[in-house]
Scaffold this motif. Structure first.
Motif, PDB file in Angstrom:
ATOM      1  N   GLU A  69      38.716  36.755  17.984  1.00 25.17           N
ATOM      2  CA  GLU A  69      38.546  38.144  17.711  1.00 25.17           C
ATOM      3  C   GLU A  69      40.129  38.588  18.190  1.00 25.17           C
ATOM      4  OE1 GLU A  69      37.078  42.043  16.705  1.00 25.17           O
ATOM      5  OE2 GLU A  69      37.067  40.097  16.221  1.00 25.17           O
ATOM      6  N   LEU A  70      40.757  38.156  19.218  1.00 23.35           N
ATOM      7  CA  LEU A  70      42.084  38.744  19.474  1.00 23.35           C
ATOM      8  C   LEU A  70      43.139  38.190  18.530  1.00 23.35           C
ATOM      9  CD1 LEU A  70      42.032  37.935  23.366  1.00 23.35           C
ATOM     10  CD2 LEU A  70      42.015  40.323  22.348  1.00 23.35           C
ATOM     11  N   PHE A  71      42.964  36.952  18.107  1.00 23.22           N
ATOM     12  CA  PHE A  71      43.886  36.608  17.186  1.00 23.22           C
ATOM     13  C   PHE A  71      43.761  37.128  15.749  1.00 23.22           C
ATOM     14  CE2 PHE A  71      45.510  33.300  13.940  1.00 23.22           C
ATOM     15  CZ  PHE A  71      46.821  33.430  14.270  1.00 23.22           C
ATOM     16  N   TYR A  72      42.448  37.659  15.215  1.00 22.95           N
ATOM     17  CA  TYR A  72      42.234  38.239  14.127  1.00 22.95           C
ATOM     18  C   TYR A  72      43.080  39.714  14.253  1.00 22.95           C
ATOM     19  CZ  TYR A  72      39.905  41.057  10.637  1.00 22.95           C
ATOM     20  OH  TYR A  72      39.513  42.019   9.965  1.00 22.95           O
ATOM     21  N   LYS A  73      42.908  40.159  15.255  1.00 19.95           N
ATOM     22  CA  LYS A  73      43.413  41.673  15.270  1.00 19.95           C
ATOM     23  C   LYS A  73      44.997  41.513  15.059  1.00 19.95           C
ATOM     24  CE  LYS A  73      40.112  43.906  18.387  1.00 19.95           C
ATOM     25  NZ  LYS A  73      39.745  44.451  19.703  1.00 19.95           N
ATOM     26  N   TYR A  74      45.449  40.356  15.603  1.00 17.00           N
ATOM     27  CA  TYR A  74      46.877  40.113  15.437  1.00 17.00           C
ATOM     28  C   TYR A  74      47.209  40.223  14.086  1.00 17.00           C
ATOM     29  CZ  TYR A  74      51.370  37.618  15.291  1.00 17.00           C
ATOM     30  OH  TYR A  74      52.567  37.170  14.982  1.00 17.00           O
ATOM     31  N   LEU A  75      46.502  38.870  13.456  1.00 14.96           N
ATOM     32  CA  LEU A  75      46.726  38.670  12.092  1.00 14.96           C
ATOM     33  C   LEU A  75      46.572  39.988  11.043  1.00 14.96           C
ATOM     34  CD1 LEU A  75      44.986  35.164  11.002  1.00 14.96           C
ATOM     35  CD2 LEU A  75      47.604  35.769  11.186  1.00 14.96           C
ATOM     36  N   ALA A  76      45.549  40.808  11.265  1.00 13.05           N
ATOM     37  CA  ALA A  76      45.234  41.892  10.548  1.00 13.05           C
ATOM     38  C   ALA A  76      46.095  42.974  10.765  1.00 13.05           C
ATOM     39  CB  ALA A  76      43.876  42.412  10.701  1.00 13.05           C
ATOM     40  N   GLN A  87      47.498  33.673  27.561  1.00 15.42           N
ATOM     41  CA  GLN A  87      46.519  32.823  27.958  1.00 15.42           C
ATOM     42  C   GLN A  87      46.209  32.140  26.303  1.00 15.42           C
ATOM     43  OE1 GLN A  87      44.562  32.596  30.296  1.00 15.42           O
ATOM     44  NE2 GLN A  87      46.269  33.704  31.612  1.00 15.42           N
ATOM     45  N   GLY A  88      47.476  31.776  25.981  1.00 14.19           N
ATOM     46  CA  GLY A  88      47.269  30.924  24.651  1.00 14.19           C
ATOM     47  C   GLY A  88      47.827  31.493  23.449  1.00 14.19           C
ATOM     48  N   GLY A  89      47.785  32.958  23.394  1.00  7.47           N
ATOM     49  CA  GLY A  89      47.944  33.581  22.099  1.00  7.47           C
ATOM     50  C   GLY A  89      49.528  33.421  21.644  1.00  7.47           C
ATOM     51  N   GLU A  90      50.584  33.008  22.590  1.00  8.94           N
ATOM     52  CA  GLU A  90      51.736  32.841  22.019  1.00  8.94           C
ATOM     53  C   GLU A  90      51.959  31.346  21.105  1.00  8.94           C
ATOM     54  OE1 GLU A  90      56.245  32.384  23.849  1.00  8.94           O
ATOM     55  OE2 GLU A  90      54.572  32.666  25.116  1.00  8.94           O
ATOM     56  N   THR A  91      50.905  30.430  21.486  1.00 15.10           N
ATOM     57  CA  THR A  91      51.123  29.356  20.785  1.00 15.10           C
ATOM     58  C   THR A  91      50.518  29.493  19.165  1.00 15.10           C
ATOM     59  OG1 THR A  91      48.929  28.407  21.542  1.00 15.10           O
ATOM     60  CG2 THR A  91      50.795  27.885  22.810  1.00 15.10           C
ATOM     61  N   SER A  92      49.614  30.361  19.237  1.00 14.05           N
ATOM     62  CA  SER A  92      48.939  30.647  17.934  1.00 14.05           C
ATOM     63  C   SER A  92      49.643  31.565  16.974  1.00 14.05           C
ATOM     64  CB  SER A  92      47.590  31.529  17.973  1.00 14.05           C
ATOM     65  OG  SER A  92      46.757  30.581  18.720  1.00 14.05           O
ATOM     66  N   VAL A  93      50.505  32.566  17.751  1.00  9.73           N
ATOM     67  CA  VAL A  93      51.716  33.090  17.031  1.00  9.73           C
ATOM     68  C   VAL A  93      52.543  32.388  16.283  1.00  9.73           C
ATOM     69  CG1 VAL A  93      53.418  35.010  17.377  1.00  9.73           C
ATOM     70  CG2 VAL A  93      51.165  35.367  18.077  1.00  9.73           C
TER      71      VAL A  93
END
Length: 241
Positions: A69-76, A87-93
């Motif tokens: 959900e947190l990553f979806y908000k970033y994509l959207a 907490q791991g979000g930076e690697t997904s970005v």
């Protein structure tokens, strides 16, 4: 049809493909993924592309996790926060920095279409984290609790094993379903390295984001398959350690 449930992947594409290959299940198998596909290891793009393709060939249910959900908000919308990034979000970005706009849109729709929970024909609940309402997850006042709650797992872990479902002290939440399958809280925190069971709750998050393996559980037979410890598949990375 055989039904299996898969724990939190956290960007561990190599663990995911290794696990699928090791299980080598027949074509008529239903795969239920309990969420947190992102945030951890470096191959989030590869994980999501694989899952989309895999779902075209197999029956799949994709549950929404809190990281998803947190990553979806970033994509959207580009929304992010320092805690998520740490907490791991930076690697997904970073994983999504160089992909095409078209592929990013396909992945955005994948996250948009995740479900908050799944109840099968055997009255078994599959949810990322848990629920707090004694009437069930559909009655949660705050719907996002189903991918954030830890109280259901903590309650199951702390239960006296001598208490039966007929005992008035048996939690009402647990009586609603034949079995409950969750992820979200690594079982390594309570000393397990394989999917763990307390009362009628099964937790299949075996710490793939850290130094554990990615796990798959047959919901009927309770057969378990596991990848190698994921950090060994990414020797030059730290994951969420």
């Amino acid at each position: 049809m055989r039904t299996v449930v898969i724990g939190d992947i956290h960007g561990g594409f190599r663990a995911l493909t290794q696990l699928i290959e090791r299980a080598d299940l027949p074509a008529k198998t239903k795969y239920i993924f309990v969420g947190d596909y992102v945030d951890g290891w470096s191959e989030t793009v590869e994980v999501i592309s694989f899952l989309i393709d895999f779902s075209h060939k197999n029956e799949c249910v994709f549950i929404r996790g809190n990281h998803d959900e947190l990553f979806y908000k970033y994509l959207a919308s580009g929304e992010s926060n320092p805690m998520w990034l740490s907490q791991g979000g930076e690697t997904s970005v970073k994983s999504y920095m160089n992909i095409s706009r078209g592929l990013k849109e396909i992945h955005r729709r994948f996250f948009e279409n995740l479900v908050n929970y799944h109840i099968d024909s055997e009255n078994r609940l599959f949810v990322h984290a848990g629920f707090t309402n004694q009437a069930g997850p559909e009655y949660e006042y705050y719907p996002n609790l189903v991918y954030w709650d830890r109280t259901l797992w903590e309650m199951a872990c702390a239960m006296d094993i001598s208490i039966s479902e007929n005992d008035n002290r048996f939690p009402k939440r647990l009586k609603l379903f034949k079995e409950i399958f969750i992820g979200h809280t690594p079982v390594t925190r309570v000393g397990y390295d394989k999917p763990a069971n307390f009362a009628n709750v099964w937790n299949v998050d075996t710490g793939a984001a850290y130094k554990g393996s990615l796990s798959m559980l047959d919901v009927d037979t309770k057969q378990i398959w596991q990848s190698d410890p994921v950090h060994l598949l990414y020797p030059n990375e730290k994951g969420r350690n």
